[in-house]
Write an enzyme that holds these catalytic residues in place. Sequence first.
Site, short mmCIF file in Angstrom:
data_model
loop_
_atom_site.label_atom_id
_atom_site.label_comp_id
_atom_site.label_asym_id
_atom_site.label_seq_id
_atom_site.Cartn_x
_atom_site.Cartn_y
_atom_site.Cartn_z
N CYS A 1 -26.43 -6.21 -24.84
CA CYS A 1 -26.83 -4.84 -24.54
C CYS A 1 -27.45 -4.21 -25.79
O CYS A 1 -26.97 -4.40 -26.90
CB CYS A 1 -25.58 -4.06 -24.12
SG CYS A 1 -25.84 -2.29 -23.96
N ARG B 1 -23.49 2.92 -17.68
CA ARG B 1 -22.95 3.35 -16.40
C ARG B 1 -21.91 2.35 -15.88
O ARG B 1 -22.04 1.15 -16.07
CB ARG B 1 -24.09 3.48 -15.38
CG ARG B 1 -23.89 4.58 -14.38
CD ARG B 1 -25.25 5.25 -14.07
NE ARG B 1 -26.22 4.26 -13.58
CZ ARG B 1 -26.34 3.93 -12.29
NH1 ARG B 1 -25.55 4.46 -11.38
NH2 ARG B 1 -27.26 3.08 -11.92
N ARG C 1 -27.67 -11.31 -21.69
CA ARG C 1 -28.26 -10.95 -22.97
C ARG C 1 -27.52 -9.74 -23.53
O ARG C 1 -26.99 -8.93 -22.77
CB ARG C 1 -29.76 -10.68 -22.80
CG ARG C 1 -30.13 -9.30 -22.39
CD ARG C 1 -31.65 -9.11 -22.42
NE ARG C 1 -32.02 -7.96 -21.60
CZ ARG C 1 -31.80 -6.72 -21.96
NH1 ARG C 1 -31.22 -6.44 -23.11
NH2 ARG C 1 -32.16 -5.73 -21.16
N CYS D 1 -21.74 -6.41 -22.61
CA CYS D 1 -21.38 -5.24 -23.41
C CYS D 1 -20.02 -5.41 -24.05
O CYS D 1 -19.22 -6.26 -23.67
CB CYS D 1 -21.30 -4.00 -22.52
SG CYS D 1 -22.88 -3.44 -21.89
N THR E 1 -27.27 -6.60 -13.85
CA THR E 1 -28.28 -6.35 -14.89
C THR E 1 -28.49 -7.55 -15.79
O THR E 1 -29.49 -7.61 -16.51
CB THR E 1 -27.85 -5.17 -15.79
OG1 THR E 1 -26.57 -5.48 -16.35
CG2 THR E 1 -27.75 -3.89 -15.00
N CYS F 1 -24.82 -0.89 -26.89
CA CYS F 1 -23.54 -1.06 -27.60
C CYS F 1 -23.57 -2.23 -28.58
O CYS F 1 -22.65 -2.42 -29.35
CB CYS F 1 -22.39 -1.25 -26.61
SG CYS F 1 -22.48 -2.78 -25.65
N CYS G 1 -18.68 0.35 -24.38
CA CYS G 1 -20.08 0.74 -24.11
C CYS G 1 -20.13 1.93 -23.16
O CYS G 1 -19.36 2.01 -22.20
CB CYS G 1 -20.84 -0.43 -23.51
SG CYS G 1 -22.58 -0.04 -23.23
N ARG G 2 -21.05 2.83 -23.43
CA ARG G 2 -21.16 4.02 -22.58
C ARG G 2 -22.10 3.81 -21.39
O ARG G 2 -22.46 4.77 -20.72
CB ARG G 2 -21.67 5.20 -23.40
CG ARG G 2 -20.65 5.67 -24.41
CD ARG G 2 -21.02 7.03 -24.98
NE ARG G 2 -20.50 7.19 -26.32
CZ ARG G 2 -19.21 7.36 -26.61
NH1 ARG G 2 -18.33 7.41 -25.65
NH2 ARG G 2 -18.82 7.48 -27.85
ZN LIG Z 1 -23.52 -1.97 -23.62
#
Ligand SMILES: [Zn+2]
Length: 346
Positions: free
Chosen positions: A58, A34, A56, A27, A23, A61, A31-32
Amino acid sequence: MYRAFERRDPTFEGVFWLGVRTTGIFCRPTCRARMPRRENVEFFAAPADALHAGYRPCRKCRPLDSGRAPPPLVERLLLAVDAEPGRRYRDAELAAMGIDPSTTRRQFKRYCGMTFQSYHRARRMGLALLDIRKGKTVLDSQLDQGFASGSGFREAFARLVGTTPSRAHDVGVLHAKWLETPLGSMLAIADDRGLILLDFVDRRGLERELAMLQKRLKARVLPGEHRFLTQIERELTEYFAGRRRSFDTPVAIIGSPFQTAVWNALLKIPAGATCSYAELAARIGQPKAVRAVGRANGDNRLSIIVPCHRVIGADGALTGYGGGLARKRKLLDLEARSTEDFELRG
Ligand SMILES: [Zn+2]
């Protein structure tokens, strides 16, 4: 760290950050988002390292801040940089956007722990180097980014990786490779003469150094493989594993006669040993030139290989290091340990 992230363990907050290759987002460990597969995750000791690696922050989070929502001004600038990383954001441009530069400085520093200029620079440089790592040419990268010629991004990229393609036919090529090490990402550059540059990608002045090299050698830096890059990558892996104390990859020392004398003297300091600036000055027969020796030491562009980290203050203090004092300490610790191991094994 991966297991800590699986548990979203809050005790690892502030200890590491993780980037997800698929991606391009980084994070915090709680971080929640996936759960990415292990092979797609890399870890960083600081948010700036993740930015330099091209990630970059997130938006869920918010890895740059301490859990608070960012002030609207900071949020606006983070989004603006993501939308147009190549744009200029000097005080005049900020003012034209109706933003007060000094408020920006204050709020960004408080929220992100770095100035807006450092954030923007880290992000832009990270994106440019990310393209190098992927093996893209300048032209491909421009096309992908959709930037028109003459845009700020193109200028920034050209400063970083060489002359633009249209003028590149009459120049030589310096091969560049991105290397991951336990102390952070490094950029290695070589040609048939040997290894020309090895430095941490977050090092201040790296862009300027690349521009200078390209001009001086009438060559352009392009991503790619070279036998010396393959060799140094293998040797660095052995070095960080404590299985190697000196390097066999040929080096191309490019500098003034004085710099060359200092760098050659550095090459003679064995792993596990250190030396003061005054001793180094004496060794090159210029005992009064301690300050100039210090400067030449700082100008070394072959980190680790030409061991400027083995030079310490006369009182044993670590003093400065272009790659940061924490790295200097770790390199010296590693070399002290691997020296003991070698002695034990006889
Ligand atoms: Zn995150």
